[in-house]
Motif scaffolding. Structure first.
Motif: not given
Length: 554
Positions: A316-320, A353-370
């Motif tokens: 799951v972690a790898v896919l997300v 916005v995309l860069g913040l999401a990649l870094a794991g900003l709360p409430l983004t898909g990057g945070m889900l991945a982390k």
């Protein structure tokens, strides 16, 4: 043949047919947007478990769509479709459109084939297709930088093919079967299992950009046209991740090897950050960011393998993570071309916005991945270093935004089609991780709202902002040439070639000279390649590998 099986076949057949047609039709660039659509239809409509057997092909071709393959297939198809929609106007008027389209469609077929291959022979063929024809994408512009990037790329790609072949042959011999699932199960107890896993990890690690086999990645991404860079970074490097997911032994097998691979992945992630912030152009920064994220993905995979095996939380972690990174990074590369036209401010905001999401900003898909990666990474020192990679990612994104904002507008490639492709991919990057998490592990969604998790995701970003502010105060960032380790090799080559003529050679630690040496040595190396081509070297190397395998096998 039912409809589901037909979709599986069409996903691979259509790009191959379009590759053949590209040499005959008047405007082959118009074919690019349609090549990946059958693959997307297959990922969305074909039921999991669909299987196509073709015993008359190769050693018995087996294509199968499972859950993991469907996710990667959908990711690759979306990226290739968006980039194919973007490419015709961007490449209009450039030379050699037919060769670009042939290389594009062949590489696309390989990219989709790695997602569907269920036997070792088919996977190897698909991996070769995703690797070797991409050379045509890298050196399409025929500039000195493109020739040099292509030279480094094809050398490492051939090395990866040899290593992968060795690992697959040893694994198949141990399993007594070509099926990937049986090969994976047989590796831990095989007589030469350690060698097989090392060879597989090496061949697949080249595609992921693992240190020290990463030299091709920043050079190729920077030299290729923007739409090709998008698929190189978003889709093609995922072939290595998918291969590791398929072949790396699970259920705690070879835990010591997996632990070392996890350390290498985290080390690669941080090394890429250190090298990426020292770049002077936007595309190399994005390339090093991809290298960093792939290192983190490898660490997640290896962490899961060293604990309870690859499956469940690790998958799951790898896919997300892979879906979020692939879509976001593809959109950021497309943005480089869109920034050359009107609407720069809006595009820069979207990139932020995309860069913040990649870094794991709360409430983004990057945070889900982390959050998904927490369990497979564990709780040791390496896991803590991996958790801090978000700070490095934000530093790279800030560097990218800084360089992109300072870049003077050039010839406007950005029309409505290009802006639409970028916008659609950016929207998919922001939304797809939520959909995927809801489908695979719904328990991740409530965790996003927990205060503790929000703070854990926020403080590395605050650290990155503090480091960026300090760098601005200093006002000077060291300069490292794109390709780093490849530049050192080029400088060494130039020093060796200059000895007979007593020509001056660059200083060992002069970074500026490394860059100049790399550019100057590229033409000399190409002249030497005419006398001793890479293909001849590959043939000799393959013969030596075959001899070595013959000595190893009983």
């Amino acid at each position: 043949m039912n409809l589901a099986s037909l979709l599986v076949v069409l996903a691979l057949a259509v790009p191959l047919v379009l590759a053949a047609l590209s040499g005959a039709v008047r405007e082959p660039l118009r074919l690019l947007p349609w090549a990946a659509l059958p693959g997307l239809a297959c990922a969305l409509a074909a039921p999991w478990g669909t299987r196509v057997d073709a015993p008359e092909l190769l050693l018995g071709t087996v294509l199968q769509l499972d859950g993991t393959g469907a996710v990667f297939l959908g990711l690759c198809a979306v990226l290739w479709t968006a980039a194919g929609f973007y490419a015709p106007a961007y490449l209009r008027g450039t030379p050699h459109p037919r060769s670009f389209c042939i290389a594009w469609n062949l590489t696309l077929a390989g990219s989709l084939g790695t997602c569907l291959a269920a036997d070792a022979a088919s996977f190897y063929l698909a991996f070769a297709l995703v690797s070797l024809p991409a050379y045509g994408l890298v050196m399409h512009e025929r500039s000195d930088a493109a020739w040099r990037a292509g030279r480094v790329y094809i050398a490492l790609a051939l090395f990866a093919e040899i290593a992968l072949l060795l690992g697959l042959m040893l694994g198949v011999q141990a399993a007594g079967s070509l099926e990937i699932a049986r090969v994976r199960e047989a590796l831990p107890a095989a007589a030469h299992g350690e060698l097989a896993v090392l060879a597989l990890a090496t061949g697949l690690g080249v595609k992921c950009g693992l240190f020290p086999l990463h030299g091709w990645l920043p050079l190729a991404h920077a030299a290729a046209p923007v739409p090709a860079s998008a698929v190189l970074s978003g889709a093609i490097v995922k072939a290595g991740i998918l291969g590791l997911l398929r072949f790396l032994p699970g259920e705690g097998g070879m835990a010591a090897f997996a632990e070392w691979l996890q350390v290498l992945g985290v080390g690669t992630a941080w090394m890429a950050v250190a090298l990426g912030v020292c770049q002077r152009e936007p595309k190399p920064v994005l390339a090093y960011s991809t290298m960093s994220q792939m290192g983190l993905l490898v660490a997640i995979l290896a962490g899961g393998a060293s604990q309870a095996g690859i499956g469940g939380a690790t998958a799951v972690a790898v896919l997300v993570f892979a879906v979020h990174h692939g879509l976001a990074k593809g959109a950021l590369f497309l943005a480089v071309g869109v920034l050359s036209g009107p609407g720069r401010r809006g595009v820069l905001v979207a990139c932020a916005v995309l860069g913040l999401a990649l870094a794991g900003l709360p409430l983004t898909g990057g945070m889900l991945a982390k959050l998904a990666a927490k369990e497979p990474l564990g709780s040791g020192l390496v896991a803590q270093a991996a958790a801090l990679v978000g700070a490095g990612t934000l530093l790279l994104m800030l560097r990218f935004l800084h360089l992109a904002a300072r870049q003077a507008p050039g010839k406007a490639h950005a029309g409505p089609r290009q802006t639409l492709a970028f916008g659609a991919l950016a929207a998919a990057a922001l939304l797809a991780p939520w959909w995927l998490a809801a489908r695979t592990d719904a328990t991740l969604l409530p965790k996003v709202l927990e205060a503790g998790n929000a703070w854990t995701a926020t403080w590395p970003l605050l650290l990155a902002l503090a480091l960026a502010w300090a760098a601005l105060r200093v006002g000077r960032v060291p300069r490292v040439p794109s390709g780093d380790i490849a530049c050192i090799a080029d400088a060494a080559w130039l020093r060796w070639r200059s000895r007979p003529t007593r020509a001056p050679a660059p200083s060992r630690w002069d970074l500026q000279a490394w860059r100049a040496a790399g550019a100057g040595a590229s033409r000399r190396a190409l002249d030497a390649a005419e006398k001793l081509s890479y293909w001849r070297v590959a043939a000799v190397a393959l013969a030596l590998v075959a001899l070595g395998i013959g000595l190893l096998l009983p």
